[in-house]
Design a protein around this motif. Structure first.
Motif, PDB file in Angstrom:
ATOM      1  N   SER A  46       0.823  -1.202   0.000  1.00 44.52           N
ATOM      2  CA  SER A  46       0.000   0.000   0.000  1.00 44.52           C
ATOM      3  C   SER A  46       0.860   1.256   0.000  1.00 44.52           C
ATOM      4  O   SER A  46       0.552   2.238  -0.683  1.00 44.52           O
ATOM      5  CB  SER A  46      -0.922  -0.002   1.222  1.00 44.52           C
ATOM      6  N   ASP A  47       1.946   1.247   0.747  1.00 44.73           N
ATOM      7  CA  ASP A  47       2.840   2.406   0.815  1.00 44.73           C
ATOM      8  C   ASP A  47       3.451   2.704  -0.553  1.00 44.73           C
ATOM      9  O   ASP A  47       3.645   3.867  -0.920  1.00 44.73           O
ATOM     10  CB  ASP A  47       3.934   2.144   1.847  1.00 44.73           C
ATOM     11  N   ALA A  48       3.745   1.660  -1.316  1.00 46.19           N
ATOM     12  CA  ALA A  48       4.300   1.850  -2.657  1.00 46.19           C
ATOM     13  C   ALA A  48       3.281   2.521  -3.574  1.00 46.19           C
ATOM     14  O   ALA A  48       3.603   3.491  -4.281  1.00 46.19           O
ATOM     15  CB  ALA A  48       4.728   0.501  -3.230  1.00 46.19           C
ATOM     16  N   LEU A  49       2.045   2.024  -3.567  1.00 46.15           N
ATOM     17  CA  LEU A  49       1.005   2.576  -4.431  1.00 46.15           C
ATOM     18  C   LEU A  49       0.568   3.964  -3.980  1.00 46.15           C
ATOM     19  O   LEU A  49       0.291   4.837  -4.806  1.00 46.15           O
ATOM     20  CB  LEU A  49      -0.217   1.657  -4.432  1.00 46.15           C
ATOM     21  N   SER A  50       0.504   4.161  -2.683  1.00 51.53           N
ATOM     22  CA  SER A  50      -0.097   5.373  -2.125  1.00 51.53           C
ATOM     23  C   SER A  50       0.891   6.507  -1.942  1.00 51.53           C
ATOM     24  O   SER A  50       0.547   7.680  -2.122  1.00 51.53           O
ATOM     25  CB  SER A  50      -0.742   5.059  -0.768  1.00 51.53           C
ATOM     26  N   ASN A  51       2.136   6.169  -1.576  1.00 55.52           N
ATOM     27  CA  ASN A  51       3.113   7.195  -1.208  1.00 55.52           C
ATOM     28  C   ASN A  51       4.430   7.112  -1.969  1.00 55.52           C
ATOM     29  O   ASN A  51       5.330   7.920  -1.737  1.00 55.52           O
ATOM     30  CB  ASN A  51       3.411   7.107   0.293  1.00 55.52           C
ATOM     31  N   GLY A  52       4.548   6.116  -2.863  1.00 49.95           N
ATOM     32  CA  GLY A  52       5.776   6.024  -3.650  1.00 49.95           C
ATOM     33  C   GLY A  52       6.980   5.556  -2.863  1.00 49.95           C
ATOM     34  O   GLY A  52       8.107   5.934  -3.178  1.00 49.95           O
TER      35      GLY A  52
END
Length: 297
Positions: A104-110
């Motif tokens: 989720s952190d990758a998709l949401s915050n890069g």
């Protein structure tokens, strides 16, 4: 009289303080609102989201018959060459060790577990995804076959190869948030807006980019004649689509079959997008994107 040496000391101190303040601002973390990751994931629904998001087009080397999601062909940009990574659940070469929160952190915050992700990965658009779509996508990715395949390291030019500097890019151009329906438009229009700006990231390819690789302000969907990772892309403005003879139904038909209103056939990178992605979408989703683009002011 003030001592000249003292003046220089004060000047140096002021410059150092300004530099520190600037670095502190541009290197600070950029994060969006928290997500509800306690939702139950649906891998079957997530498999459709893989199609919507085009994960296969980027993360599969079709030209060399690569396994699905095990790493894509090189993406050449002005900043260097990027190699889309293996995102199968292989624990050594893929993302099998990633938790849902990290995904989720990758998709949401890069962010990856190792730091900033380069914005060639379209988190600038995927951040709009709903919590349920993120959870379902994770379930689907983790349900795919684990493929042991190591991709080549990115070849990024200096100083962009310093990942910490991506924080500066994020502070300038990235505002993580979620899509919220516009009550002045129909459900179909809102679904199309969600897809085109977020999950399917049409805006990322069909918009011009500035010198730092961000979408040029005020130029969304006006085309990218200079080319990007996906090559040159035509405008998707209302005027351009109408001039090409598109209606809602004919635009949806192009996304399904690749045939254009003037009896042409879409080829190149967009041809691959159609064959691997949009031809597998539901009719409603194809029409929703058409509704949005043909009614976009």
């Amino acid at each position: 009289m003030v001592n000249i040496g003292a003046r220089w000391k004060w000047s140096i101190a002021a410059v150092a303080l300004l530099g520190l303040a600037t670095a502190t601002y541009f290197l600070k973390p950029v994060t969006g609102p928290p997500r509800n990751l306690a939702l139950a994931g649906d891998a079957a629904r997530g498999a459709y989201i893989i199609r919507l998001a085009g994960c296969g087009s980027c993360h599969t080397d079709h030209e060399n018959s690569g396994a699905a999601l095990s790493g894509g062909k090189p993406l050449t940009t002005p900043f260097g060459t990027f190699y889309p990574p293996n995102i199968t659940p292989d624990k050594q070469t893929g993302i099998g060790n990633w938790t849902l929160a990290q995904f989720s952190d990758a998709l949401s915050n890069g962010n990856s577990p190792r730091g900033n992700l380069y914005p060639v990965f379209p988190y600038n658009d995927l951040t709009l995804m709903s919590d349920q779509d993120v959870v379902d996508l994770y379930a689907a990715v983790m349900a795919t076959p684990a493929i042991a395949h190591t991709t080549l390291p990115n070849r990024v030019i200096f100083p962009f190869n310093i990942r910490l500097l991506v924080s500066g890019w994020k502070n300038l151009f990235f505002s993580p948030h979620r899509y919220h329906d516009d009550p002045s438009h129909s459900a179909s229009w809102n679904r199309g807006a969600y897809l085109a700006n977020g999950l399917t990231h049409c805006v990322a390819c069909h918009s011009p980019l500035n010198a730092l690789g961000a979408v040029t302000s005020g130029k969304r969907f006006t085309g990218n004649s200079g080319g990007g990772p996906g090559g040159k892309a035509p405008p998707l403005t209302v005027l351009a689509l109408l001039q090409d003879g598109y209606t809602r139904d004919s635009f949806a038909e192009t996304l399904k079959t690749g045939l254009t209103p003037n009896a042409g056939k879409v080829g190149g990178e967009m041809g691959l997008v159609i064959s691997d992605e949009t031809s597998h979408w539901t009719d409603d989703d194809r029409k929703a994107v058409a509704d949005y683009l043909l009614n976009l002011k």
